[in-house]
Design an enzyme around this catalytic site. Sequence first.
Site, PDB file in Angstrom:
ATOM      1  N   ASP A 235      32.140  74.625 159.930  1.00 33.94           N
ATOM      2  CA  ASP A 235      31.404  73.952 158.866  1.00 33.94           C
ATOM      3  C   ASP A 235      31.949  72.530 158.786  1.00 33.94           C
ATOM      4  O   ASP A 235      32.836  72.232 157.991  1.00 33.94           O
ATOM      5  CB  ASP A 235      31.586  74.688 157.536  1.00 33.94           C
ATOM      6  CG  ASP A 235      30.785  74.015 156.435  1.00 33.94           C
ATOM      7  OD1 ASP A 235      29.964  73.137 156.760  1.00 33.94           O
ATOM      8  OD2 ASP A 235      30.987  74.359 155.262  1.00 33.94           O
TER       9      ASP A 235
ATOM     10  N   GLU B  31      32.605  81.563 148.712  1.00 38.01           N
ATOM     11  CA  GLU B  31      33.327  80.385 149.227  1.00 38.01           C
ATOM     12  C   GLU B  31      33.780  79.479 148.085  1.00 38.01           C
ATOM     13  O   GLU B  31      32.948  78.932 147.359  1.00 38.01           O
ATOM     14  CB  GLU B  31      32.422  79.618 150.190  1.00 38.01           C
ATOM     15  CG  GLU B  31      33.065  78.356 150.727  1.00 38.01           C
ATOM     16  CD  GLU B  31      32.155  77.624 151.720  1.00 38.01           C
ATOM     17  OE1 GLU B  31      31.151  78.206 152.167  1.00 38.01           O
ATOM     18  OE2 GLU B  31      32.480  76.458 152.026  1.00 38.01           O
TER      19      GLU B  31
ATOM     20  N   ASP C  15      35.335  67.543 155.924  1.00 41.14           N
ATOM     21  CA  ASP C  15      34.603  68.356 156.924  1.00 41.14           C
ATOM     22  C   ASP C  15      34.740  67.788 158.339  1.00 41.14           C
ATOM     23  O   ASP C  15      33.746  67.595 159.052  1.00 41.14           O
ATOM     24  CB  ASP C  15      33.109  68.456 156.549  1.00 41.14           C
ATOM     25  CG  ASP C  15      32.870  69.305 155.311  1.00 41.14           C
ATOM     26  OD1 ASP C  15      33.720  70.154 154.986  1.00 41.14           O
ATOM     27  OD2 ASP C  15      31.823  69.125 154.667  1.00 41.14           O
TER      28      ASP C  15
ATOM     29  N   HIS D 101      21.117  77.624 155.655  1.00 41.58           N
ATOM     30  CA  HIS D 101      20.599  77.783 154.297  1.00 41.58           C
ATOM     31  C   HIS D 101      19.092  77.976 154.428  1.00 41.58           C
ATOM     32  O   HIS D 101      18.468  77.381 155.314  1.00 41.58           O
ATOM     33  CB  HIS D 101      20.785  76.516 153.465  1.00 41.58           C
ATOM     34  CG  HIS D 101      22.194  76.071 153.299  1.00 41.58           C
ATOM     35  ND1 HIS D 101      22.826  75.260 154.183  1.00 41.58           N
ATOM     36  CD2 HIS D 101      23.081  76.319 152.312  1.00 41.58           C
ATOM     37  CE1 HIS D 101      24.056  75.024 153.770  1.00 41.58           C
ATOM     38  NE2 HIS D 101      24.231  75.654 152.640  1.00 41.58           N
TER      39      HIS D 101
ATOM     40  N   ASP E  71      35.143  79.329 157.327  1.00 43.10           N
ATOM     41  CA  ASP E  71      34.599  77.993 157.617  1.00 43.10           C
ATOM     42  C   ASP E  71      35.721  77.130 158.180  1.00 43.10           C
ATOM     43  O   ASP E  71      36.628  76.706 157.451  1.00 43.10           O
ATOM     44  CB  ASP E  71      34.029  77.348 156.340  1.00 43.10           C
ATOM     45  CG  ASP E  71      32.617  77.832 156.036  1.00 43.10           C
ATOM     46  OD1 ASP E  71      32.144  78.758 156.722  1.00 43.10           O
ATOM     47  OD2 ASP E  71      31.996  77.281 155.104  1.00 43.10           O
TER      48      ASP E  71
ATOM     49  N   GLU F 234      37.279  78.087 153.322  1.00 43.69           N
ATOM     50  CA  GLU F 234      37.082  76.896 154.169  1.00 43.69           C
ATOM     51  C   GLU F 234      38.355  76.056 154.187  1.00 43.69           C
ATOM     52  O   GLU F 234      38.918  75.742 153.129  1.00 43.69           O
ATOM     53  CB  GLU F 234      35.916  76.051 153.647  1.00 43.69           C
ATOM     54  CG  GLU F 234      35.849  74.711 154.391  1.00 43.69           C
ATOM     55  CD  GLU F 234      34.631  73.873 154.096  1.00 43.69           C
ATOM     56  OE1 GLU F 234      33.519  74.441 154.014  1.00 43.69           O
ATOM     57  OE2 GLU F 234      34.799  72.643 153.964  1.00 43.69           O
TER      58      GLU F 234
ATOM     59  N   ASP G  68      17.410  74.786 155.212  1.00 38.97           N
ATOM     60  CA  ASP G  68      17.685  74.111 156.496  1.00 38.97           C
ATOM     61  C   ASP G  68      16.552  74.447 157.466  1.00 38.97           C
ATOM     62  O   ASP G  68      16.225  73.670 158.355  1.00 38.97           O
ATOM     63  CB  ASP G  68      18.981  74.617 157.152  1.00 38.97           C
ATOM     64  CG  ASP G  68      20.216  74.325 156.332  1.00 38.97           C
ATOM     65  OD1 ASP G  68      20.156  73.443 155.461  1.00 38.97           O
ATOM     66  OD2 ASP G  68      21.242  74.991 156.570  1.00 38.97           O
TER      67      ASP G  68
ATOM     68  N   ASP H 283      35.974  66.068 150.327  1.00 38.61           N
ATOM     69  CA  ASP H 283      35.711  67.078 151.361  1.00 38.61           C
ATOM     70  C   ASP H 283      35.302  66.372 152.655  1.00 38.61           C
ATOM     71  O   ASP H 283      34.160  65.929 152.786  1.00 38.61           O
ATOM     72  CB  ASP H 283      34.575  67.959 150.835  1.00 38.61           C
ATOM     73  CG  ASP H 283      34.300  69.150 151.708  1.00 38.61           C
ATOM     74  OD1 ASP H 283      35.227  69.626 152.378  1.00 38.61           O
ATOM     75  OD2 ASP H 283      33.154  69.617 151.702  1.00 38.61           O
TER      76      ASP H 283
ATOM     77  N   MET I 123      25.089  84.730 160.022  1.00 39.81           N
ATOM     78  CA  MET I 123      25.274  84.477 158.583  1.00 39.81           C
ATOM     79  C   MET I 123      24.128  83.624 158.048  1.00 39.81           C
ATOM     80  O   MET I 123      23.578  82.794 158.756  1.00 39.81           O
ATOM     81  CB  MET I 123      26.617  83.751 158.386  1.00 39.81           C
ATOM     82  CG  MET I 123      26.956  83.344 156.973  1.00 39.81           C
ATOM     83  SD  MET I 123      26.302  81.730 156.488  1.00 39.81           S
ATOM     84  CE  MET I 123      27.706  80.678 156.791  1.00 39.81           C
TER      85      MET I 123
ATOM     86  N   HIS J  16      38.521  72.997 151.914  1.00 39.46           N
ATOM     87  CA  HIS J  16      38.475  73.224 150.473  1.00 39.46           C
ATOM     88  C   HIS J  16      39.840  73.574 149.893  1.00 39.46           C
ATOM     89  O   HIS J  16      40.179  73.138 148.788  1.00 39.46           O
ATOM     90  CB  HIS J  16      37.449  74.301 150.140  1.00 39.46           C
ATOM     91  CG  HIS J  16      36.052  73.897 150.503  1.00 39.46           C
ATOM     92  ND1 HIS J  16      34.970  74.712 150.333  1.00 39.46           N
ATOM     93  CD2 HIS J  16      35.569  72.749 151.039  1.00 39.46           C
ATOM     94  CE1 HIS J  16      33.873  74.083 150.745  1.00 39.46           C
ATOM     95  NE2 HIS J  16      34.226  72.893 151.194  1.00 39.46           N
TER      96      HIS J  16
ATOM     97  N   LYS K 104      35.739  76.187 146.221  1.00 38.95           N
ATOM     98  CA  LYS K 104      35.996  74.758 146.394  1.00 38.95           C
ATOM     99  C   LYS K 104      36.435  74.208 145.036  1.00 38.95           C
ATOM    100  O   LYS K 104      35.860  74.587 144.007  1.00 38.95           O
ATOM    101  CB  LYS K 104      34.724  74.056 146.868  1.00 38.95           C
ATOM    102  CG  LYS K 104      34.925  72.607 147.281  1.00 38.95           C
ATOM    103  CD  LYS K 104      33.627  72.010 147.859  1.00 38.95           C
ATOM    104  CE  LYS K 104      33.860  70.591 148.306  1.00 38.95           C
ATOM    105  NZ  LYS K 104      32.631  69.947 148.794  1.00 38.95           N
TER     106      LYS K 104
HETATM  107  C1  GLT Z   1      27.768  72.626 152.210  1.00 39.38           C
HETATM  108  C2  GLT Z   1      29.201  72.867 151.806  1.00 39.38           C
HETATM  109  C3  GLT Z   1      29.838  73.927 152.606  1.00 39.38           C
HETATM  110  C4  GLT Z   1      29.224  75.279 152.451  1.00 39.38           C
HETATM  111  C5  GLT Z   1      27.837  75.342 152.939  1.00 39.38           C
HETATM  112  C6  GLT Z   1      27.260  76.689 152.604  1.00 39.38           C
HETATM  113  S1  GLT Z   1      26.864  74.041 152.435  1.00 39.38           S
HETATM  114  O1  GLT Z   1      27.705  71.909 153.403  1.00 39.38           O
HETATM  115  O2  GLT Z   1      29.931  71.648 151.924  1.00 39.38           O
HETATM  116  O3  GLT Z   1      31.220  74.019 152.386  1.00 39.38           O
HETATM  117  O4  GLT Z   1      29.953  76.168 153.248  1.00 39.38           O
HETATM  118  O5  GLT Z   1      26.542  76.682 151.426  1.00 39.38           O
HETATM  119 MN    MN Z   2      33.617  71.336 153.141  1.00 41.27          MN
HETATM  120 MN    MN Z   3      31.886  75.545 153.850  1.00 37.01          MN
END
Ligand code: GLT
Ligand code: MN
Ligand code: MN
Length: 389
Positions: free
Chosen positions: A289, A183, A259, A56, A247, A219, A59, A257, A90, A222, A185
């Site tokens: 991600d 993306e 991750d 980002h 992702d 993702e 970042d 979420d 990206m 998500h 969510k």
């Molecule tokens: C954030 C989010 C991710 C996105 C990123 C891109 S930022 O961490 O949880 O799923 O992909 O903006």
């Molecule tokens: Mn996520």
């Molecule tokens: Mn993501």
Amino acid sequence: MKDAYSPKPEHKFTFGLWTVGNSGRDPFGDVTRKGYAPIEAVRMLSKLGAYGVNFHDNDLVPIDATVAQRNKIVKEFKKALNDCGMCVPMATTNLFYDPVFKDGAFTSNDARVRAYAIQKTMNAIDLGVELGATVYVFWGGREGAEVDFGKNPQEAIKWFREAMNFLCAYVKDQKYDLKFALEAKPNEPRGDIYFPTTGAYLGFITTLDYPGMVGVNPEVAHEQMAALNFPHAVAQALEAGKLFHIDLNDQKYSRFDQDLRFGSEMVKAAFFLVKLLEDSGYAGSRHFDAHAYRTEDRNGVKDFAAGCMRTYLILKDKVQKWNADAEIQGLVKEIIVEDPKLQALSKKYSRANAQALKKAKLDRKQLVKHPLRYEKLDQLTMEVLLGVR
Ligand code: GLT
Ligand code: MN
Ligand code: MN
């Protein structure tokens, strides 16, 4: 340890700077480790065999940096990338952290915030392109609502469309080689986020001024938060020619979420996902991600990053085994019934085909007799995955 599952740049593994930069803070507790700073992340990930990093705008460059500070940071970062042979495939904009985005960015009820979001994104696009990005991700973390009576969701969709059209036109005007990937969510951090699934975005893209420039960035976590089948979402994107980025991570169904490290939870789904990506010839980055458990120190972050890539390569090897397994392929062949005459009739409508199809002898009591040996197929797949085949 170097073996057949050691990642190399040709595997195109990438990580967000925010992933290994994660310091373990969560909504209930403070930092548990020092996250890797951008240049540290580039060095650490390149040693592990990654291909590149994504970021980002903030970042890399703090939101309140002066132009001189920005340029210095970019120069040093470019040098680190060069020294390590890493790239930035990206980039994206942080449109969720700063308090100004408390009610959304492109869909904020405040026209001034919407304008600021577009301004911030143009600058972030310039930064991403300067560092070599060819894919630009839009994750609308704050684009949503808790109170549906306070924001008109139809208006919100229109505002989001206006922003996408504006930014596509900006990219074209600058003659940048850049595609957008949206993306989805379902929720978190908003109570509800607009465009909750990849399918929702695939529908929306067809309404844009430049639909060819815009695809999706699904993702794992998500779709699984919404208890959906992630590989099916990816398949729809692939089939539409819209899988511009992905992702990778993992998640237990229907939770916040998480991750998690790729392949750490739902191994069968991860296997099928890798099979889909590899068999389809998907040529983009394999982007992670995710972040290390909050319990980890900086060494644990390396274990996490190495583990994501290693599991992907192990699953890729399992896919090759599965594809080359004569018994499995025999079952797949048995399951799929071909009938060239009927297929020719039903492929495309014509009056003659419709009439012939109406007359075709299709005895449902006979048809049902064809055995579908999915039990056996699934068991053999499990045996490949469990390492006894
Ligand atoms: C954030 C989010 C991710 C996105 C990123 C891109 S930022 O961490 O949880 O799923 O992909 O903006
Ligand atoms: Mn996520
Ligand atoms: Mn993501």
